[in-house]
Design a protein around this motif. Structure first.
Motif, PDB file in Angstrom:
ATOM      1  N   LEU B 239       0.687  -1.085   0.014  1.00 17.50           N
ATOM      2  CA  LEU B 239      -0.090   0.016   0.232  1.00 17.50           C
ATOM      3  C   LEU B 239       0.597   1.295   0.155  1.00 17.50           C
ATOM      4  CD1 LEU B 239      -2.986   0.622   0.019  1.00 17.50           C
ATOM      5  CD2 LEU B 239      -3.446   0.025   2.424  1.00 17.50           C
ATOM      6  N   ALA B 240       2.102   1.353   0.958  1.00 18.96           N
ATOM      7  CA  ALA B 240       2.633   2.409   0.969  1.00 18.96           C
ATOM      8  C   ALA B 240       3.823   2.363  -0.130  1.00 18.96           C
ATOM      9  CB  ALA B 240       4.064   2.441   1.655  1.00 18.96           C
ATOM     10  N   ILE B 241       3.676   2.035  -1.515  1.00 18.92           N
ATOM     11  CA  ILE B 241       4.139   1.793  -2.739  1.00 18.92           C
ATOM     12  C   ILE B 241       3.381   1.998  -3.685  1.00 18.92           C
ATOM     13  CG2 ILE B 241       5.475   0.341  -4.608  1.00 18.92           C
ATOM     14  CD1 ILE B 241       6.712  -1.528  -1.948  1.00 18.92           C
ATOM     15  N   PHE B 242       2.212   1.402  -3.512  1.00 18.22           N
ATOM     16  CA  PHE B 242       1.041   1.801  -4.160  1.00 18.22           C
ATOM     17  C   PHE B 242       0.740   3.405  -3.634  1.00 18.22           C
ATOM     18  CE2 PHE B 242      -3.758   2.328  -5.244  1.00 18.22           C
ATOM     19  CZ  PHE B 242      -3.697   1.427  -6.132  1.00 18.22           C
ATOM     20  N   GLY B 243       0.856   3.720  -3.009  1.00 15.99           N
ATOM     21  CA  GLY B 243       0.154   5.086  -2.846  1.00 15.99           C
ATOM     22  C   GLY B 243       1.472   6.275  -3.257  1.00 15.99           C
ATOM     23  N   LEU B 244       2.650   6.132  -2.559  1.00 12.73           N
ATOM     24  CA  LEU B 244       3.674   7.007  -3.209  1.00 12.73           C
ATOM     25  C   LEU B 244       4.057   7.347  -5.004  1.00 12.73           C
ATOM     26  CD1 LEU B 244       5.663   7.119  -0.755  1.00 12.73           C
ATOM     27  CD2 LEU B 244       7.645   6.480  -1.797  1.00 12.73           C
ATOM     28  N   LEU B 245       3.530   5.759  -5.512  1.00 11.53           N
ATOM     29  CA  LEU B 245       3.696   5.818  -6.576  1.00 11.53           C
ATOM     30  C   LEU B 245       2.763   7.034  -7.542  1.00 11.53           C
ATOM     31  CD1 LEU B 245       4.410   1.994  -7.952  1.00 11.53           C
ATOM     32  CD2 LEU B 245       5.377   4.560  -8.490  1.00 11.53           C
ATOM     33  N   MET B 246       1.450   6.991  -6.986  1.00 11.64           N
ATOM     34  CA  MET B 246       0.112   7.438  -7.627  1.00 11.64           C
ATOM     35  C   MET B 246       0.846   8.776  -7.383  1.00 11.64           C
ATOM     36  SD  MET B 246      -2.251   5.290  -8.942  1.00 11.64           S
ATOM     37  CE  MET B 246      -3.696   5.802  -8.222  1.00 11.64           C
ATOM     38  N   ALA B 247       1.101   8.849  -5.663  1.00 12.19           N
ATOM     39  CA  ALA B 247       1.555  10.429  -5.625  1.00 12.19           C
ATOM     40  C   ALA B 247       1.990  11.307  -6.700  1.00 12.19           C
ATOM     41  CB  ALA B 247       1.628  10.639  -4.062  1.00 12.19           C
ATOM     42  N   ALA B 248       3.279  10.110  -6.732  1.00 14.88           N
ATOM     43  CA  ALA B 248       4.330  10.494  -8.178  1.00 14.88           C
ATOM     44  C   ALA B 248       3.900  11.577  -9.218  1.00 14.88           C
ATOM     45  CB  ALA B 248       5.287  10.000  -7.291  1.00 14.88           C
ATOM     46  N   ILE B 249       2.879   9.965  -9.577  1.00 14.71           N
ATOM     47  CA  ILE B 249       2.700  10.664 -11.074  1.00 14.71           C
ATOM     48  C   ILE B 249       1.828  11.193 -11.452  1.00 14.71           C
ATOM     49  CG2 ILE B 249       0.914   9.412 -12.725  1.00 14.71           C
ATOM     50  CD1 ILE B 249       2.031   6.932 -11.750  1.00 14.71           C
ATOM     51  N   LEU B 250       1.050  11.933 -10.337  1.00 14.91           N
ATOM     52  CA  LEU B 250       0.269  13.291  -9.956  1.00 14.91           C
ATOM     53  C   LEU B 250       1.430  14.551 -10.141  1.00 14.91           C
ATOM     54  CD1 LEU B 250      -2.780  13.675 -10.111  1.00 14.91           C
ATOM     55  CD2 LEU B 250      -2.849  13.809  -7.899  1.00 14.91           C
ATOM     56  N   ARG B 251       1.764  14.198  -9.710  1.00 12.02           N
ATOM     57  CA  ARG B 251       3.118  15.665  -8.570  1.00 12.02           C
ATOM     58  C   ARG B 251       3.390  15.828 -10.525  1.00 12.02           C
ATOM     59  NH1 ARG B 251       4.211  14.229  -4.126  1.00 12.02           N
ATOM     60  NH2 ARG B 251       6.170  13.098  -4.272  1.00 12.02           N
ATOM     61  N   GLN B 252       4.345  14.736 -11.027  1.00  7.91           N
ATOM     62  CA  GLN B 252       4.819  14.877 -12.694  1.00  7.91           C
ATOM     63  C   GLN B 252       3.299  15.756 -13.303  1.00  7.91           C
ATOM     64  OE1 GLN B 252       7.154  14.476 -13.948  1.00  7.91           O
ATOM     65  NE2 GLN B 252       8.085  13.927 -11.283  1.00  7.91           N
ATOM     66  N   VAL B 253       1.964  14.481 -13.495  1.00  2.03           N
ATOM     67  CA  VAL B 253       0.975  15.754 -14.166  1.00  2.03           C
ATOM     68  C   VAL B 253       1.845  17.531 -13.429  1.00  2.03           C
ATOM     69  CG1 VAL B 253      -1.161  15.824 -15.097  1.00  2.03           C
ATOM     70  CG2 VAL B 253      -0.192  13.325 -14.687  1.00  2.03           C
ATOM     71  N   GLU B 254       1.494  17.485 -12.654  1.00  4.14           N
ATOM     72  CA  GLU B 254       1.201  18.893 -12.471  1.00  4.14           C
ATOM     73  C   GLU B 254       2.520  19.614 -12.398  1.00  4.14           C
ATOM     74  OE1 GLU B 254       0.335  19.347  -8.155  1.00  4.14           O
ATOM     75  OE2 GLU B 254       0.843  21.528  -8.250  1.00  4.14           O
ATOM     76  N   ARG B 255       3.220  18.761 -12.863  1.00  3.24           N
ATOM     77  CA  ARG B 255       4.609  19.910 -12.883  1.00  3.24           C
ATOM     78  C   ARG B 255       4.482  19.975 -14.701  1.00  3.24           C
ATOM     79  NH1 ARG B 255       9.680  17.855  -9.944  1.00  3.24           N
ATOM     80  NH2 ARG B 255      11.100  18.489 -11.418  1.00  3.24           N
ATOM     81  N   ARG B 256       4.209  19.566 -15.060  1.00  3.84           N
ATOM     82  CA  ARG B 256       3.683  19.500 -16.712  1.00  3.84           C
ATOM     83  C   ARG B 256       2.278  20.466 -16.601  1.00  3.84           C
ATOM     84  NH1 ARG B 256       6.274  14.472 -18.986  1.00  3.84           N
ATOM     85  NH2 ARG B 256       8.020  14.613 -18.382  1.00  3.84           N
ATOM     86  N   MET B 257       1.365  20.006 -16.204  1.00  3.05           N
ATOM     87  CA  MET B 257       0.558  21.278 -16.810  1.00  3.05           C
ATOM     88  C   MET B 257       0.833  22.578 -16.099  1.00  3.05           C
ATOM     89  SD  MET B 257      -2.864  18.079 -16.890  1.00  3.05           S
ATOM     90  CE  MET B 257      -3.936  20.102 -17.250  1.00  3.05           C
ATOM     91  N   CYS B 258       1.440  22.371 -15.422  1.00  2.26           N
ATOM     92  CA  CYS B 258       1.449  23.413 -14.346  1.00  2.26           C
ATOM     93  C   CYS B 258       2.351  24.407 -14.253  1.00  2.26           C
ATOM     94  CB  CYS B 258       0.691  23.087 -13.232  1.00  2.26           C
ATOM     95  SG  CYS B 258      -0.305  24.525 -11.901  1.00  2.26           S
ATOM     96  N   ALA B 259       3.218  24.565 -15.031  1.00  2.00           N
ATOM     97  CA  ALA B 259       5.062  24.712 -15.064  1.00  2.00           C
ATOM     98  C   ALA B 259       5.088  26.624 -14.036  1.00  2.00           C
ATOM     99  CB  ALA B 259       5.881  24.891 -16.258  1.00  2.00           C
ATOM    100  N   TRP B 260       4.471  26.633 -14.871  1.00  2.00           N
ATOM    101  CA  TRP B 260       4.332  27.915 -13.923  1.00  2.00           C
ATOM    102  C   TRP B 260       4.105  28.764 -12.644  1.00  2.00           C
ATOM    103  CZ3 TRP B 260      -0.222  30.012 -11.638  1.00  2.00           C
ATOM    104  CH2 TRP B 260      -1.707  29.361 -12.036  1.00  2.00           C
ATOM    105  N   ASN B 261       3.285  27.486 -12.182  1.00  2.00           N
ATOM    106  CA  ASN B 261       3.080  27.750 -10.689  1.00  2.00           C
ATOM    107  C   ASN B 261       4.677  26.917  -9.519  1.00  2.00           C
ATOM    108  OD1 ASN B 261       1.588  28.487  -8.119  1.00  2.00           O
ATOM    109  ND2 ASN B 261       0.970  26.471  -7.916  1.00  2.00           N
ATOM    110  N   THR B 262       5.330  26.141 -10.392  1.00  2.00           N
ATOM    111  CA  THR B 262       6.511  26.163  -9.528  1.00  2.00           C
ATOM    112  C   THR B 262       7.685  26.467  -9.755  1.00  2.00           C
ATOM    113  OG1 THR B 262       6.417  24.031 -11.530  1.00  2.00           O
ATOM    114  CG2 THR B 262       5.926  23.514  -9.029  1.00  2.00           C
ATOM    115  N   ARG B 263       7.975  27.801  -8.833  1.00  2.00           N
ATOM    116  CA  ARG B 263       9.082  28.813  -8.740  1.00  2.00           C
ATOM    117  C   ARG B 263      10.670  28.028  -9.156  1.00  2.00           C
ATOM    118  NH1 ARG B 263       9.749  34.337  -7.035  1.00  2.00           N
ATOM    119  NH2 ARG B 263       7.509  34.266  -6.565  1.00  2.00           N
ATOM    120  N   ASN B 264      11.205  27.178 -10.043  1.00  2.00           N
ATOM    121  CA  ASN B 264      13.097  27.070  -9.917  1.00  2.00           C
ATOM    122  C   ASN B 264      13.059  25.990  -9.667  1.00  2.00           C
ATOM    123  OD1 ASN B 264      13.525  29.416 -11.106  1.00  2.00           O
ATOM    124  ND2 ASN B 264      13.794  30.349  -8.675  1.00  2.00           N
ATOM    125  N   THR B 265      11.601  24.139  -9.707  1.00  2.00           N
ATOM    126  CA  THR B 265      12.077  23.592  -9.657  1.00  2.00           C
ATOM    127  C   THR B 265      11.429  22.738 -10.562  1.00  2.00           C
ATOM    128  OG1 THR B 265      10.145  23.915  -7.981  1.00  2.00           O
ATOM    129  CG2 THR B 265      12.305  23.888  -6.969  1.00  2.00           C
TER     130      THR B 265
END
Ligand code: ATP
Ligand code: MG
Lengths: 255, 265
Positions: B239-265
């Motif tokens: 479950l820990a691995i499952f949750g970690l993977l899902m959250a990481a995928i979502l963060r990547q999607v956010e970084r792609r779609m929302c690049a303007w909101n992530t300052r220098n990272t």
């Protein structure tokens, strides 16, 4: 001085403000103001902090309802969807989710300029404000000075009939301000836009304005209109400049 | 230049060490406790759990291998959470934009929202039976309010200066909505989606523990029923691995779609 006043009167009136009064409930902010803005001029409005300068611009653009009086642009009531007015706010107003280039393009898209025209305009103004290298940056990646230039470029891009600027350089340090003031004058001379520039910085008003309206403390009325025909580029150390600056300072001091 | 690179490597490896140290320390402590104290009578050590996890990739736990269990859970999360995200955004946007909608539905929403997800399980079984639909519903319920509330908040917090600027540039009301209000909500949508994802995973586990024959949650429950602590812990680690993977995928999607909101990272 007398000559230039005649000259002023012969010019074409772009904005006609008549008996403008604005209250917020019981608070009277603008008290029966009347004046004209002439086409192609650079008009500065100075007044003490909190006297109602922003309120005046917001009334002019109909972001606020006015209490009484009349504001006509080309002899018609102001309509933002129809009239091409640009307004540079006191606060930062670049859209954070758009790149520099897309921010500048924003108004051109809204006003349905053709793609070719829009492309050309964007290239023109991005060059004027010297941001070519930053066209793909997002606002969060820029300094305050660059952000202000984005907003100014956006304002000029649509080739506005009237450009309103509300203390756009209030937050900037002095060096950057001097630079942007010169840049602004250059753009204005090139585009022949009509500019109404608000500030409480007297030196800035004397440096920029062809005409200066001095407002009183709240409720604001027009205390004096001054024609400023000092040759450009102006020199802030020149004794005529200093003299004029002193005149305006005295006007603001003595209510 | 050379110095800087060395420095950077130094900094990075320092961070990795700082991240791993407590984790490794924890695992060692757990292992030692399992080997040398009475805790060992109650539960296995990490080596045994990880071993069991690897074995379960080939040898079924109950009806399925662990990856099949994970796929069942994943499907339930995807359906329930996916529909919660879509409807939650629509509901939140409507709450934020329409006074009428707000007046009609906000009170009802506020009334239902405090009821915890678990409390819906009996009724969901009654309504939808014991098959997949009731699990979708539980995940949906767990995720929906998080998305809706976050989007609603985003709309309320639109910068009035940007709205004024857009009006000055000639935007109609419709254009204001689509060109200013909604884009400025995107970070709120993503933060709602992150919170909703945790809530959705929690919900699927609860649903599977109470009413299911497969899924990671079932593993934990079945392990408890048969006093098989290794199975319980294997489920938890999965479950820990499952949750970690899902959250990481979502963060990547956010970084792609929302690049303007992530300052220098
Ligand atoms: N929306 C509003 N509602 C009520 N009062 C307001 C509103 N906007 C401005 N005021 C009041 O009107 C007066 C003039 O405000 P305004 O912002 O126009 O001044 P200003 O000259 O632009 O000041 P500054 O130099 O600080 O920018 C102030 O006393 C302010 O409190
Ligand atoms: Mg102001």
């Amino acid at each position: 001085m007398a000559d230039s006043e005649v000259d002023t009167r012969q010019r074409e009136i772009l904005v006609r403000v008549r008996d403008l009064t604005k209250r917020f409930d019981d608070l009277l902010v603008l008290d029966n103001i009347s004046f004209n803005v002439y086409r192609h001029e650079f008009l500065c409005i100075v007044g003490p902090t909190g006297c109602g300068k922003t309120t005046f611009l917001n009334s002019l653009t109909r972001l606020y309802d006015i209490t009484s009086g009349e504001i006509l642009l080309d002899n018609e009531p102001v309509d933002l969807r129809k009239h091409n007015i640009s307004y540079v706010f006191q606060e930062a107003s670049a859209m954070p989710w758009l790149t520099v280039e897309d921010n500048i393009r924003f108004g051109l898209k809204i006003r349905k300029f053709s793609k070719d025209v829009a492309d050309a305009r964007v290239e023109d103004v991005i060059k004027l404000v010297n941001l070519q290298k930053f066209r793909n940056y997002y606002p969060a990646q820029l300094s305050i000075g660059m952000l202000q230039r984005v907003v100014i470029a956006r304002a000029f891009a649509t080739n506005p009939t009237l450009l309103l600027m509300d203390e756009p350089y209030g937050q900037l340090d002095i060096e950057l301000r001097y630079m942007l003031e010169d840049e602004l004058i250059a753009i204005w001379e090139k585009t022949r836009a009509t500019v109404v520039f608000i500030t409480h910085n007297i030196e800035e008003a004397v440096y920029l304005g062809q005409r200066i309206l001095v407002l009183t403390n709240k409720p604001a009325t027009i205390k004096r209109e001054i024609v400023n025909d000092l040759p450009r580029p102006r020199n802030i150390a020149d004794h005529k400049f200093v003299e004029l600056r002193e005149t305006v300072t005295q006007l603001i001091k003595w209510w | 230049m050379g110095n800087k690179t060395v420095n950077l490597i130094g900094k990075n490896s320092m961070r990795i060490v700082l991240t791993l140290l407590p984790i490794i320390g924890f695992l060692i402590l757990w292992q030692l406790a399992a080997m040398f104290t009475s805790i060992g009578n109650l539960m296995p050590g990490p080596i045994q759990v990880i071993e069991s996890l690897f074995i379960s990739f080939a040898k079924p736990l109950g009806p399925h291998t662990i990856q099949m269990h994970a796929l069942y859970s994943l499907k339930r999360v995807m359906v329930g959470y996916g529909s919660a995200v879509v409807t939650g955004i629509i509901f939140g946007v409507s709450l934020g934009l329409s006074k009428m909608f707000r007046a009609l539905f906000r009170p009802l929403f506020e009334l239902i929202r405090p009821i915890p997800t678990v409390a819906w399980i009996p009724i969901s079984i009654l309504w939808f039976g014991v098959d997949e639909m009731s699990k979708y519903f539980i995940v949906f319920y767990g995720a929906f309010a998080n998305v809706a509330l976050s989007v609603y908040m985003g709309i309320q917090r639109v910068d009035p200066v940007l709205v004024g600027a857009a009006k000055m540039l000639g935007c109609s009301e419709r254009q204001l909505t689509f060109k200013v209000v909604l884009p400025s909500c995107i970070p709120y949508i993503f933060s709602g989606m992150q919170v909703a994802l945790s809530a959705g995973i929690m919900s699927v586990v609860v649903a599977e523990m109470i009413n299911s024959y497969e899924g990671i949650g079932w593993n934990i429950h079945a392990g408890q029923q048969t006093a098989n602590m290794t199975q319980v812990l294997t489920g938890m680690v999965a479950l820990a691995i499952f949750g970690l993977l899902m959250a990481a995928i979502l963060r990547q999607v956010e970084r792609r779609m929302c690049a303007w909101n992530t300052r220098n990272t």
